[in-house]
Design an enzyme around this catalytic site. Structure first.
Site, PDB file in Angstrom:
ATOM      1  CG  ASN A  18       2.205   2.805  18.205  1.00  0.00           C
ATOM      2  OD1 ASN A  18       1.434   1.879  17.948  1.00  0.00           O
ATOM      3  ND2 ASN A  18       3.409   2.886  17.661  1.00  0.00           N
ATOM      4  CG  ASN A  34      -7.624   1.018  -0.670  1.00  0.00           C
ATOM      5  OD1 ASN A  34      -7.711   2.154  -1.135  1.00  0.00           O
ATOM      6  ND2 ASN A  34      -8.654   0.359  -0.207  1.00  0.00           N
ATOM      7  CB  ALA A  36      -4.500  -0.019   9.536  1.00  0.00           C
ATOM      8  N   GLY A  39       0.430   2.427  12.764  1.00  0.00           N
ATOM      9  CA  GLY A  39       0.931   1.895  11.502  1.00  0.00           C
ATOM     10  C   GLY A  39       0.136   2.452  10.336  1.00  0.00           C
ATOM     11  CB  THR A  94       7.076   2.506  19.109  1.00  0.00           C
ATOM     12  OG1 THR A  94       7.156   1.087  19.038  1.00  0.00           O
ATOM     13  CG2 THR A  94       8.444   3.129  18.999  1.00  0.00           C
ATOM     14  CE  LYS A 135      -4.136  -1.901   2.144  1.00  0.00           C
ATOM     15  NZ  LYS A 135      -5.157  -1.710   3.172  1.00  0.00           N
ATOM     16  CG  ASP A 185      -7.882   0.865   3.308  1.00  0.00           C
ATOM     17  OD1 ASP A 185      -8.697   0.021   2.914  1.00  0.00           O
ATOM     18  OD2 ASP A 185      -6.648   0.744   3.164  1.00  0.00           O
TER      19      ASP A 185
HETATM   20  P1  ATR Z   1      -0.572  -1.864   9.616  1.00  0.00           P
HETATM   21  O1  ATR Z   1      -0.106  -1.297   8.327  1.00  0.00           O
HETATM   22  O2  ATR Z   1      -1.494  -3.041   9.482  1.00  0.00           O
HETATM   23  O3  ATR Z   1      -1.146  -0.836  10.543  1.00  0.00           O
HETATM   24  P2  ATR Z   1       2.049  -1.909  10.837  1.00  0.00           P
HETATM   25  O4  ATR Z   1       2.420  -0.687  10.080  1.00  0.00           O
HETATM   26  O5  ATR Z   1       3.021  -3.046  10.906  1.00  0.00           O
HETATM   27  O6  ATR Z   1       0.706  -2.553  10.302  1.00  0.00           O
HETATM   28  O7  ATR Z   1       1.635  -1.449  12.340  1.00  0.00           O
HETATM   29  C1  ATR Z   1       1.348  -2.381  13.325  1.00  0.00           C
HETATM   30  C2  ATR Z   1       0.830  -1.644  14.570  1.00  0.00           C
HETATM   31  O8  ATR Z   1       0.535  -2.629  15.571  1.00  0.00           O
HETATM   32  C3  ATR Z   1       1.850  -0.713  15.201  1.00  0.00           C
HETATM   33  O9  ATR Z   1       1.161   0.350  15.808  1.00  0.00           O
HETATM   34  C4  ATR Z   1       2.514  -1.617  16.251  1.00  0.00           C
HETATM   35  O10 ATR Z   1       3.132  -0.923  17.317  1.00  0.00           O
HETATM   36  P3  ATR Z   1       4.676  -0.420  17.200  1.00  0.00           P
HETATM   37  O11 ATR Z   1       4.653   0.792  16.317  1.00  0.00           O
HETATM   38  O12 ATR Z   1       5.086  -0.136  18.577  1.00  0.00           O
HETATM   39  O13 ATR Z   1       5.435  -1.577  16.572  1.00  0.00           O
HETATM   40  C5  ATR Z   1       1.316  -2.357  16.743  1.00  0.00           C
HETATM   41  N1  ATR Z   1       1.648  -3.611  17.397  1.00  0.00           N
HETATM   42  C6  ATR Z   1       2.026  -4.777  16.814  1.00  0.00           C
HETATM   43  N2  ATR Z   1       2.225  -5.730  17.759  1.00  0.00           N
HETATM   44  C7  ATR Z   1       1.985  -5.158  18.976  1.00  0.00           C
HETATM   45  C8  ATR Z   1       1.992  -5.609  20.338  1.00  0.00           C
HETATM   46  N3  ATR Z   1       2.312  -6.871  20.626  1.00  0.00           N
HETATM   47  N4  ATR Z   1       1.657  -4.741  21.306  1.00  0.00           N
HETATM   48  C9  ATR Z   1       1.304  -3.469  21.014  1.00  0.00           C
HETATM   49  N5  ATR Z   1       1.265  -2.979  19.747  1.00  0.00           N
HETATM   50  C10 ATR Z   1       1.599  -3.799  18.735  1.00  0.00           C
END
Ligand code: ATR
Length: 280
Positions: free
Chosen positions: A155, A92, A135, A133, A157, A71, A107
């Site tokens: 988030n 998308n 989405a 992320g 992070t 995307k 989306d």
């Molecule tokens: P997408 O494009 O589907 O949003 P992504 O860009 O990989 O996917 O983002 C994943 C999101 O899920 C992020 O906000 C991630 O947090 P980090 O930025 O801290 O990595 C969050 N995420 C994934 N696993 C997690 C977990 N176990 N606990 C908390 N947040 C999680």
């Protein structure tokens, strides 16, 4: 369905693509309206994305959806980006206008249309968005466009949430007055101030994932959306507590509805698409 020399070709590019439900409900829409068109899943290896997008022109494919993991990278290979793609940084949907490719993001529209099945009015609401992320950016764009009052962007992070606000600030000068970046541990503190809670992370996909916060703290007045395609632990708790709640299917449906309308210029048969999605 009768195929002939004039059948229009649509499809979806993803890797992997085999789980996609889009072929099922887009095909149902073509059949319902009697359009001479097909919608095909294309499994595109990441190293071939540029060639695949060029082939849209070469093969005169009329339009495609773009899904994970393409995307963001796809922006580089289309001729024009619509406004929401420039803000969100992800697309998308591609429409092929006689060899000129325009990228859209449906989306955000899908998310807002889905949410409106639970909340007639989003304007003025306060929202907790979990995840920063790809989405999440589409969700935030939709919420801002509909005039929410406040977004707590939480988030794991925190820096990524801060970066997201900065990114939106390039387009909306006062956005840092609306979006507050916070850590996951601050969720408990803000729960009492919010009307709507949205999970955009992958947490909940697996049954043994640890919860993002203490879900027992939800209150019946909360509206809870999880964009995962199942009744996650978050949604199970929301249901038990008496909240309005929704999984990821309405967002999926309405992003497809909007893509269909962008491609065909016809009003999409929403209920037929919903039935195909839920039964397919
Ligand atoms: P997408 O494009 O589907 O949003 P992504 O860009 O990989 O996917 O983002 C994943 C999101 O899920 C992020 O906000 C991630 O947090 P980090 O930025 O801290 O990595 C969050 N995420 C994934 N696993 C997690 C977990 N176990 N606990 C908390 N947040 C999680």
């Amino acid at each position: 369905m009768k195929l002939n020399g004039e059948t229009a070709v649509y499809g979806i590019f993803g890797y992997p693509v085999k789980h996609s439900k889009s072929p099922t409900f887009q095909t149902a829409a073509f059949l319902q309206l009697g359009l001479n068109a097909v919608y095909i899943p294309f499994q595109v290896k990441p190293e071939n994305l540029q060639k695949a997008i060029e082939s849209i022109k070469i093969l005169d494919i009329k339009g495609v959806n773009i899904t994970i993991p393409f995307k963001e990278e796809s922006l580089k290979y289309v001729d024009e980006l619509s406004e929401e793609v420039r803000v969100v940084g992800a697309l998308n949907t591609i429409k092929n206008l006689d060899g000129y490719l325009i990228g859209y993001n449906t989306d955000y529209h899908g998310f807002v249309k889905g949410l409106k099945e639970l909340e007639e009015k989003i304007e003025g609401k306060r929202v907790l968005v979990i995840g920063a992320g790809g989405a999440s950016k589409a969700v935030i764009y939709g919420l801002l466009k509909d005039g929410v009052d406040k977004i707590y962007l939480s988030n794991r992070t925190v820096q990524r949430a801060v970066d997201t606000v900065q990114k939106f600030k390039e387009h909306y000068r006062l956005v840092d007055k609306i979006i507050n970046p916070i850590g996951l541990e601050e969720i408990n503190r803000v729960l009492e101030y919010v009307d709507i809670i949205v999970n955009t992370t992958s947490v909940g996909l697996k049954d043994n994932d640890s919860p993002l916060f203490d879900y027992r703290k939800l209150k019946p007045h909360h509206t809870v959306v999880d964009i995962i395609y199942k009744k996650t632990e978050l949604l199970q708790k929301a249901e038990a507590i008496g909240c309005k709640y929704q999984d990821g299917y309405p967002m999926l449906l309405y992003q497809g509805v909007r893509s269909f309308e962008i491609w065909t210029g016809r009003e999409a048969p929403v209920e037929v698409m919903r039935q195909a999605l839920l039964s397919g």
